[in-house]
Design an enzyme around this catalytic site. Structure first.
Site, PDB file in Angstrom:
ATOM      1  N   HIS A  82      -5.967  -1.807  -9.734  1.00 25.39           N
ATOM      2  CA  HIS A  82      -5.606  -1.841  -8.316  1.00 25.39           C
ATOM      3  C   HIS A  82      -5.730  -3.265  -7.800  1.00 25.39           C
ATOM      4  CE1 HIS A  82      -5.231  -0.491  -4.172  1.00 25.39           C
ATOM      5  NE2 HIS A  82      -6.244  -1.269  -3.877  1.00 25.39           N
ATOM      6  N   ASP A 161      -8.025   9.917   3.918  1.00 25.41           N
ATOM      7  CA  ASP A 161      -7.797   8.477   4.076  1.00 25.41           C
ATOM      8  C   ASP A 161      -6.584   8.204   4.958  1.00 25.41           C
ATOM      9  OD1 ASP A 161      -8.335   5.629   3.392  1.00 25.41           O
ATOM     10  OD2 ASP A 161      -6.326   5.793   2.574  1.00 25.41           O
ATOM     11  N   ARG A 168      -8.467   4.058  12.161  1.00 27.25           N
ATOM     12  CA  ARG A 168      -9.128   2.742  12.105  1.00 27.25           C
ATOM     13  C   ARG A 168      -8.195   1.650  12.599  1.00 27.25           C
ATOM     14  NH1 ARG A 168     -10.183   2.175   6.115  1.00 27.25           N
ATOM     15  NH2 ARG A 168     -10.910   0.104   6.627  1.00 27.25           N
ATOM     16  N   SER A 183     -12.213   3.659   1.328  1.00 29.04           N
ATOM     17  CA  SER A 183     -10.786   3.964   1.433  1.00 29.04           C
ATOM     18  C   SER A 183     -10.072   3.659   0.102  1.00 29.04           C
ATOM     19  CB  SER A 183     -10.188   3.137   2.584  1.00 29.04           C
ATOM     20  OG  SER A 183      -8.805   3.090   2.510  1.00 29.04           O
ATOM     21  N   LYS A 187      -9.055   6.698  -3.219  1.00 31.34           N
ATOM     22  CA  LYS A 187      -7.702   6.900  -3.779  1.00 31.34           C
ATOM     23  C   LYS A 187      -7.686   6.666  -5.290  1.00 31.34           C
ATOM     24  CE  LYS A 187      -6.402   4.326  -0.342  1.00 31.34           C
ATOM     25  NZ  LYS A 187      -5.826   3.511   0.712  1.00 31.34           N
TER      26      LYS A 187
END
Ligand code: URA
Length: 441
Positions: A82, A161, A168, A183, A187
């Site tokens: 990621h 999320d 947010r 967050s 995922k």
């Protein structure tokens, strides 16, 4: 249990229990807790913080809000990757086939771009025919057959999320380390891999502009992994200039293919080799970073990584002939060179501005619903440390809308900061965080 009491507790700086966190997340996701109460809790978390145990519990409460991918039918250690996002970040297009060719199963779910950062799914969709919407069965079958699949999210992963992030965004509570880490990690955990490599970008084009904040975020995410027994390595890498030279979907696909052919930009190639080496370590294919780098380089030099990309494109119904014929990719109508009205050495590039310039050409999305122009974007010709002479081309704009060219040009020109003194190129990798600790290079 009452939401009022949970908000008051966090407001007063008292640690929340696992049950209180789970009650809040579950209640907000299913609509029993209204926006105004969850907003108050978010602000209390923002101001008071969460400790490591609370952050792990928040992450897992979010994971449990929806489906989890089950990759257990795929043999081997599945390693996900990621990136926290940047400009010109096409590493997944290089890295995923590279590590898959080296024997790591890659079951990769990726996202679309929003704002000044791009997304892998948009980039892949610039390949004619490429299907990013695989159902779960086809996704798993592809990994079993050719060791790789890359698709948009399948299933209802982490609905908490989606709701919390949107809240947010409008309550000034995005920038809190526990909220960001939970967050991202929720995922990744829901996506089902055994181990995760994080590329945490830092610099003026990144989410984390400050290097210490990037290390802290990396540490927080590695600690979440420790808390749930999942191995995570975070690499902290530079985003003080775009990665490589190309920004924009089909332009980035070309640059990624060139990199797999061994003739890509040095920074992109080096980063992919380093990230690949860490993925090989996480996948227990090697036990040192040097051995990992050797194998990663070999996948490029032998052509195996490029062949794997070709198999991936074919398996997802794309036209694999693009690999040797870039004319098959979407092409912009107007190709305009931008010439420097200054000279000297490039000291600094405002990366976010370059990202916005590319957005204006049509390469990015302003809102989730915006259409995207897959052929549009920018190719830079000069990066930090390069010498620039007056009237030399510093960038080329690719656009279909003639009216956008002038604005893009002015943004690019104003993104370059010059000096008369020679400048050292940017450091590419600032350090790593593993379960053993933090190393700054
Ligand atoms: N990216 C995410 O997915 N979540 C955040 O909170 C910030 C960046």
């Amino acid at each position: 249990m009452r939401m009022y009491d949970i908000i008051a507790k966090k407001r007063d700086g008292i640690e929340l229990t696992k049950d209180e966190i789970s009650f809040s997340v579950k209640g907000y996701t299913n609509g029993n807790i209204p926006d105004y109460q969850f907003s108050a809790l978010l602000m209390a978390i923002f101001l008071r913080g969460m400790n490591k145990r609370e952050t792990v519990d928040l992450t897992m409460a979010m994971v449990e809000s929806g489906d989890r991918m089950d990759l257990s039918s795929i043999d081997g250690i599945k390693v996900d990757k990621h990136s926290t996002g940047g400009v010109g970040d096409k590493t997944t297009l290089v890295l995923a086939p590279l590590v898959a060719a080296a024997g790591i199963p890659v079951a990769k779910m990726s996202g679309r771009g929003l704002g000044h950062t791009g997304g892998t799914i948009d980039k892949l969709e610039s390949i004619p025919g490429f299907n990013t919407q695989l159902d779960q069965k086809n996704f798993l079958d592809s990994v079993k057959k050719i060791n790789i699949a890359i698709a948009g999210q399948t299933g209802n992963l982490v609905p908490a999320d989606k709701k919390i992030y949107a809240l947010r965004d409008v309550t000034a509570t995005v920038n809190n380390i526990s909220l960001i880490a939970s967050s991202i990690m929720s995922k990744k955990i829901a996506a089902g891999s055994d181990a995760i490599l994080l590329d945490v970008k830092t610099g003026n084009g990144a989410f984390m502009k400050d290097i210490d904040a990037a290390f802290n975020l990396a540490q927080e995410m590695v600690d979440i992994g420790k808390g749930i027994n999942k191995e995570i390595i975070a690499v902290i890498s530079d985003m003080n200039q775009p990665l490589g030279y190309a920004i924009g979907n089909s332009l980035e696909v070309i640059e990624a293919i060139e990199t797999l052919k061994g003739v890509g930009p040095q920074d992109l190639t080096d980063l992919c080799i380093t990230l690949g080496a860490y993925m090989l370590m996480l996948g227990k294919k090697v036990d040192s970073i040097e051995a990992g780098k050797e194998i990663a380089k070999n996948q490029i030099n032998s052509g195996k990584a490029l062949k794997k990309l070709s198999e991936l494109i074919e398996s997802q119904n794309g036209n694999k002939a693009v690999i040797n014929n870039y004319d098959l990719l979407p092409k912009a109508k107007y190709i305009t060179k931008i010439y420097a009205d200054f000279e000297g050495y490039v000291e600094h590039i405002d990366t976010e501005k370059i990202g916005i310039a590319s957005l204006i050409t049509g390469a990015g999305r302003v809102t989730k619903e915006s259409a995207i122009d897959l052929s549009a974007g920018i190719i830079l010709h000069k990066k930090v440390g390069d010498r620039v002479f007056k009237e030399q081309a510093i960038a080329t704009i690719y656009a279909n809308d003639k009216a956008k060219i002038e604005e893009t040009k002015q943004l690019i020109l104003s993104s370059y900061y010059m000096t008369e003194i020679p400048v050292k190129p940017n450091q590419l990798i600032y350090g790593i965080v593993t379960k053993e600790g933090m190393q700054k290079f």
